[in-house]
Design a protein around this motif. Structure first.
Motif, PDB file in Angstrom:
ATOM      1  N   ALA A 130      -2.698  -8.186  -7.198  1.00  0.00           N
ATOM      2  CA  ALA A 130      -3.026  -9.611  -7.386  1.00  0.00           C
ATOM      3  C   ALA A 130      -2.180 -10.228  -8.490  1.00  0.00           C
ATOM      4  N   VAL A 131      -1.935  -9.468  -9.569  1.00  0.00           N
ATOM      5  CA  VAL A 131      -1.097  -9.981 -10.665  1.00  0.00           C
ATOM      6  C   VAL A 131       0.336 -10.170 -10.178  1.00  0.00           C
ATOM      7  N   VAL A 132       0.826  -9.198  -9.361  1.00  0.00           N
ATOM      8  CA  VAL A 132       2.196  -9.323  -8.828  1.00  0.00           C
ATOM      9  C   VAL A 132       2.307 -10.554  -7.945  1.00  0.00           C
ATOM     10  N   ARG A 133       1.274 -10.817  -7.150  1.00  0.00           N
ATOM     11  CA  ARG A 133       1.293 -12.009  -6.291  1.00  0.00           C
ATOM     12  C   ARG A 133       1.392 -13.283  -7.137  1.00  0.00           C
ATOM     13  N   GLN A 134       0.630 -13.350  -8.255  1.00  0.00           N
ATOM     14  CA  GLN A 134       0.686 -14.517  -9.133  1.00  0.00           C
ATOM     15  C   GLN A 134       2.063 -14.644  -9.779  1.00  0.00           C
ATOM     16  N   MET A 135       2.636 -13.508 -10.165  1.00  0.00           N
ATOM     17  CA  MET A 135       3.966 -13.540 -10.767  1.00  0.00           C
ATOM     18  C   MET A 135       5.008 -14.013  -9.759  1.00  0.00           C
ATOM     19  N   THR A 136       4.871 -13.578  -8.504  1.00  0.00           N
ATOM     20  CA  THR A 136       5.828 -13.995  -7.478  1.00  0.00           C
ATOM     21  C   THR A 136       5.743 -15.495  -7.246  1.00  0.00           C
ATOM     22  N   GLN A 137       4.533 -16.045  -7.268  1.00  0.00           N
ATOM     23  CA  GLN A 137       4.369 -17.477  -7.077  1.00  0.00           C
ATOM     24  C   GLN A 137       5.044 -18.286  -8.177  1.00  0.00           C
ATOM     25  N   ARG A 138       5.144 -17.696  -9.373  1.00  0.00           N
ATOM     26  CA  ARG A 138       5.847 -18.367 -10.482  1.00  0.00           C
ATOM     27  C   ARG A 138       7.332 -18.027 -10.498  1.00  0.00           C
ATOM     28  N   GLY A 139       7.768 -17.180  -9.542  1.00  0.00           N
ATOM     29  CA  GLY A 139       9.167 -16.761  -9.531  1.00  0.00           C
ATOM     30  C   GLY A 139       9.466 -15.709 -10.572  1.00  0.00           C
ATOM     31  N   GLN A 140       8.432 -15.021 -11.017  1.00  0.00           N
ATOM     32  CA  GLN A 140       8.579 -14.018 -12.081  1.00  0.00           C
ATOM     33  C   GLN A 140       8.585 -12.623 -11.459  1.00  0.00           C
ATOM     34  N   ALA A 141       9.530 -11.799 -11.860  1.00  0.00           N
ATOM     35  CA  ALA A 141       9.651 -10.439 -11.324  1.00  0.00           C
ATOM     36  C   ALA A 141       8.979  -9.447 -12.263  1.00  0.00           C
ATOM     37  N   ALA A 142       8.416  -8.425 -11.662  1.00  0.00           N
ATOM     38  CA  ALA A 142       7.826  -7.338 -12.447  1.00  0.00           C
ATOM     39  C   ALA A 142       8.893  -6.282 -12.717  1.00  0.00           C
ATOM     40  N   ALA A 143       8.544  -5.292 -13.481  1.00  0.00           N
ATOM     41  CA  ALA A 143       9.484  -4.227 -13.793  1.00  0.00           C
ATOM     42  C   ALA A 143       9.695  -3.347 -12.553  1.00  0.00           C
ATOM     43  N   GLU A 144      10.882  -2.732 -12.451  1.00  0.00           N
ATOM     44  CA  GLU A 144      11.192  -1.874 -11.305  1.00  0.00           C
ATOM     45  C   GLU A 144      10.179  -0.738 -11.183  1.00  0.00           C
ATOM     46  N   ALA A 145       9.806  -0.147 -12.309  1.00  0.00           N
ATOM     47  CA  ALA A 145       8.851   0.959 -12.279  1.00  0.00           C
ATOM     48  C   ALA A 145       7.498   0.514 -11.740  1.00  0.00           C
ATOM     49  N   ASP A 146       7.112  -0.732 -12.074  1.00  0.00           N
ATOM     50  CA  ASP A 146       5.828  -1.233 -11.584  1.00  0.00           C
ATOM     51  C   ASP A 146       5.863  -1.418 -10.067  1.00  0.00           C
ATOM     52  N   TYR A 147       6.979  -1.962  -9.562  1.00  0.00           N
ATOM     53  CA  TYR A 147       7.109  -2.105  -8.105  1.00  0.00           C
ATOM     54  C   TYR A 147       7.077  -0.747  -7.405  1.00  0.00           C
ATOM     55  N   GLU A 148       7.791   0.193  -7.966  1.00  0.00           N
ATOM     56  CA  GLU A 148       7.842   1.514  -7.320  1.00  0.00           C
ATOM     57  C   GLU A 148       6.469   2.178  -7.311  1.00  0.00           C
ATOM     58  N   ARG A 149       5.726   1.978  -8.404  1.00  0.00           N
ATOM     59  CA  ARG A 149       4.386   2.559  -8.440  1.00  0.00           C
ATOM     60  C   ARG A 149       3.516   1.981  -7.323  1.00  0.00           C
ATOM     61  N   LEU A 150       3.615   0.696  -7.120  1.00  0.00           N
ATOM     62  CA  LEU A 150       2.814   0.069  -6.066  1.00  0.00           C
ATOM     63  C   LEU A 150       3.280   0.482  -4.675  1.00  0.00           C
ATOM     64  N   LEU A 151       4.598   0.624  -4.475  1.00  0.00           N
ATOM     65  CA  LEU A 151       5.111   1.030  -3.166  1.00  0.00           C
ATOM     66  C   LEU A 151       4.764   2.491  -2.867  1.00  0.00           C
ATOM     67  N   ARG A 152       4.771   3.341  -3.879  1.00  0.00           N
ATOM     68  CA  ARG A 152       4.369   4.743  -3.663  1.00  0.00           C
ATOM     69  C   ARG A 152       2.904   4.827  -3.255  1.00  0.00           C
ATOM     70  N   ASP A 153       2.125   3.939  -3.832  1.00  0.00           N
ATOM     71  CA  ASP A 153       0.731   3.908  -3.411  1.00  0.00           C
ATOM     72  C   ASP A 153       0.614   3.506  -1.943  1.00  0.00           C
ATOM     73  N   CYS A 154       1.436   2.581  -1.497  1.00  0.00           N
ATOM     74  CA  CYS A 154       1.429   2.190  -0.080  1.00  0.00           C
ATOM     75  C   CYS A 154       1.824   3.357   0.811  1.00  0.00           C
ATOM     76  N   LEU A 155       2.801   4.144   0.355  1.00  0.00           N
ATOM     77  CA  LEU A 155       3.205   5.317   1.124  1.00  0.00           C
ATOM     78  C   LEU A 155       2.062   6.321   1.239  1.00  0.00           C
ATOM     79  N   ASP A 156       1.392   6.545   0.122  1.00  0.00           N
ATOM     80  CA  ASP A 156       0.301   7.519   0.139  1.00  0.00           C
ATOM     81  C   ASP A 156      -0.833   7.065   1.054  1.00  0.00           C
ATOM     82  N   ARG A 157      -1.107   5.784   1.053  1.00  0.00           N
ATOM     83  CA  ARG A 157      -2.198   5.262   1.869  1.00  0.00           C
ATOM     84  C   ARG A 157      -1.753   4.893   3.281  1.00  0.00           C
ATOM     85  N   ARG A 158      -0.430   4.967   3.543  1.00  0.00           N
ATOM     86  CA  ARG A 158       0.144   4.534   4.827  1.00  0.00           C
ATOM     87  C   ARG A 158      -0.293   3.103   5.136  1.00  0.00           C
TER      88      ARG A 158
END
Length: 613
Positions: A130-158
């Motif tokens: 939810a925080v990443v979604r708010q940041m994207t709406q402001r055009g703000q990028a998160a750290a690469e490590a934060d994105y990877e952590r969230l994407l790895r979670d998507c992989l684990d949960r399929r």
């Protein structure tokens, strides 16, 4: 207290920002001189405490603000929550963040990255997304490590939907997953069977300048093969070649798997023969699939060719596949081919399927190839495939029908010797054939062997053998048969008892009054003894003659039409109770003998003479 004094102390605190000791002195000086601190003074002091990681001092300042009736601004509370999280007090920090969210407050651009890290470290991934979604709406990028952590979670949960959403958010702010991670994401979606979504994500990443690794085509190819989409699998194979990757046997087998899954027998064989032409071989799984798709297309010869291929390559042959092919040959009337294939695969150590083996024996019997059926059945018995007596029934009956009764008896005796118990119906039929052929000695031996093996024949067979002995006056064998019948649990009745009496000579039969000739008692009664040798030697009636008499004989309880009531009563007394029609004289013949005063014979061959009226 004047605003001028407050401004003076505010300027001093701004000069000492970052120096907690000097900030405390300035603040203490204000309190000593009764200068009331304003909101800005508290905020600066609080920030200094937070920067110095003095969480206890920060909480004390917040308490003083509340006591002074000054509400801390949202930004200040976010600062406190973030500092609490950085101090390792995650639970307290999460509690503060939850309170802020409940009040409808959201972190600004300065606090959002820190809040995101707190959520990630606490495993609160939905809140982090939810925080990443708010940041994207402001055009703000998160750290690469934060994105990877969230994407790895998507992989684990399929989580396909979350994956696509997060990748889109990254691309919107100019970020993209690494090629390795992107390949894993596409592969995950493809393995889940959503090949269209996988290809859509692949194209989306490529259009954004992300170069995926070559093995992404493997996953797409496998996904198409699993879905049975042969055309898409071919396209994935060509895309692999276009990207500079040379397809291996693994990739070609994936296309073959797609053809098999689609039920395309012609296409599957084209790919398989192409593999062979290139010096490659289909996988064991695909060879089994070729058998299935060939049989489904009614190409039985091609399926047999796959078995040859498997034996040449040393691929283990599944017993069920071999059984399916042999059965289809049998259904097509190709008995010799089925037998040859059966012998070939069993010689290679493939276990014989019991049902298929039984069908082979039955087909040989129907084809009147009884010797082959007997040899095959013996091998199957020795191998433990067909070990029940019911498997021999059709062969035994066929031998009897082919006038090879002696071989049938020999086979039955062989079964007993090998501890194979025949079916009771088959044993009863063969034993009855021996009785009707007059071979009572062998019938007695066979009955004894069956009893020792725990095989019981039916009651009519016991009774038939007893009467056969009774007609010959063989009392002891008749009693032995009677004893075996009782031991088998069959309850005897009058018919069996009369057979014993007949065999022992206790039964006296009477004929109408006639001349006092040989064997005639006073009063015109003819005494008939059980043993024909006591009167005159007479030949034993042949079995076929007895059978003919049985077919043409009238019912035993129907007297001749031209007899008187007295003669009917006398004739009834002459018939031994419990006998079968074959054991009783023909009523018409007996009447003729009485009328003409000629000699006649009983059912067991005894000669009697009556006087004419």
């Amino acid at each position: 207290m004047t605003s001028e004094q407050q401004d003076k102390y505010l300027d001093a605190m701004r000069r000492f920002t970052g120096d907690l000791r000097m900030m405390r002195q300035v603040f203490a000086s204000m309190q000593q001189r009764d200068v009331a601190p304003g909101e800005e003074h508290y905020r600066l002091l609080l920030k200094t405490h937070l920067d110095a990681r003095d969480l206890a001092g920060a909480r004390e300042i917040l308490a003083q603000m509340q006591a002074a009736g000054i509400d801390a601004a949202g930004a200040t509370r976010w600062d406190v929550a973030i500092a609490t999280g950085r101090a390792g007090r995650t639970d307290d920090a999460l509690k503060m963040l939850d309170e802020l969210h409940q009040e409808g407050l959201e972190p600004d651009a300065g606090h959002a990255p820190s809040v995101l890290q707190i959520y990630l470290s606490a495993g609160r991934l939905p809140a982090a997304r939810a925080v990443v979604r708010q940041m994207t709406q402001r055009g703000q990028a998160a750290a690469e490590a934060d994105y990877e952590r969230l994407l790895r979670d998507c992989l684990d949960r399929r989580a396909i939907k979350d994956t696509r959403t997060l990748v889109d958010q990254m691309l919107q702010v100019g970020r993209a997953p690494s090629p390795r991670l992107a390949t894993e994401l596409v592969a995950m979606i493809a393995r889940a069977g959503h090949t269209d979504r996988a290809i859509e994500l692949l194209e989306r990443l490529r259009s954004s300048g992300v170069e995926l690794r070559g093995d992404v085509h493997d996953e797409l190819l496998l996904a198409h093969a699993k879905a049975g989409d042969a055309e898409a699998a071919d396209r994935a194979l060509r895309a692999m070649e276009d990207s500079g990757t040379r397809p291996s046997s693994f990739h070609r087998n994936a296309v073959l798997r797609a053809r098999i899954a689609a039920g395309d027998a012609d296409g599957a064989w084209d790919v398989a023969l192409g593999l062979a032409a290139d010096g490659r071989i289909p996988s064991g799984e695909n060879l089994e699939g070729l058998i299935d798709v060939s049989l489904a297309a009614n190409r039985v010869a091609a399926a047999s060719g796959v078995l040859d291929w498997m034996m040449i390559l040393g691929v283990p042959i599944p017993p069920q596949k071999a059984s399916d092919i042999i059965t289809r040959h049998l259904q097509a009337g190709e008995l010799d081919t089925a037998i040859g294939l059966f012998e070939l695969v069993t010689a290679r150590g493939v276990p014989a399927d019991r049902r298929t083996a039984r069908d082979l024996v039955e087909r040989l019997v129907r084809a009147k190839r009884l010797d082959e059926a007997r040899d095959l059945l013996e091998r199957l018995r020795a191998s433990g495939t067909l070990t029940h007596g019911r498997h021999y029934g059709s062969l035994l009956n066929a031998l009897v029908a082919a006038k090879r009764g002696e071989e049938a008896i020999a086979l039955l005796q062989h079964m007993l010797a090998k501890k194979v118990a025949p079916a009771a119906a088959d044993a009863s039929k063969l034993l009855g054939n021996l009785v009707r052929a007059g071979d009572l000695a062998q019938a007695d031996e066979l009955l004894a062997a069956l009893g020792d093996a725990g095989v019981q024949v039916d009651e009519p067979t016991y009774r038939e053998l007893m009467w056969a002995h009774a007609r010959k006056g063989q009392a002891e064998p008749a009693r032995e048969v009677y004893a075996r019948m009782v031991a088998a649990g069959i309850t005897p009745d009058d018919r069996h008892q009369k057979a014993l009496e007949w065999a022992s000579g206790e039964t006296r039969r009477r004929l109408p009054d006639g001349s006092a000739d040989e064997g005639t008692a006073p009063g015109g009664e003819v005494l008939v003894v059980a043993n024909p040798a006591d009167q005159r030697e007479q030949p034993e009636p042949a079995p076929h003659a007895v059978a003919a008499a049985e077919q043409s004989q009238a019912p035993a309880d129907t007297p001749p039409a031209d007899t008187t009531p007295a003669e009917q009563s006398q004739a009834s007394a002459d018939t031994p109770p419990g006998t079968t029609p074959a054991e009783q004289p023909q009523a018409a013949g007996a009447s003729s003998d009485r009328d003409e005063g000629t000699s006649g014979s009983t059912a067991d061959g005894e000669q009697v003479r009556t006087g004419g009226e």
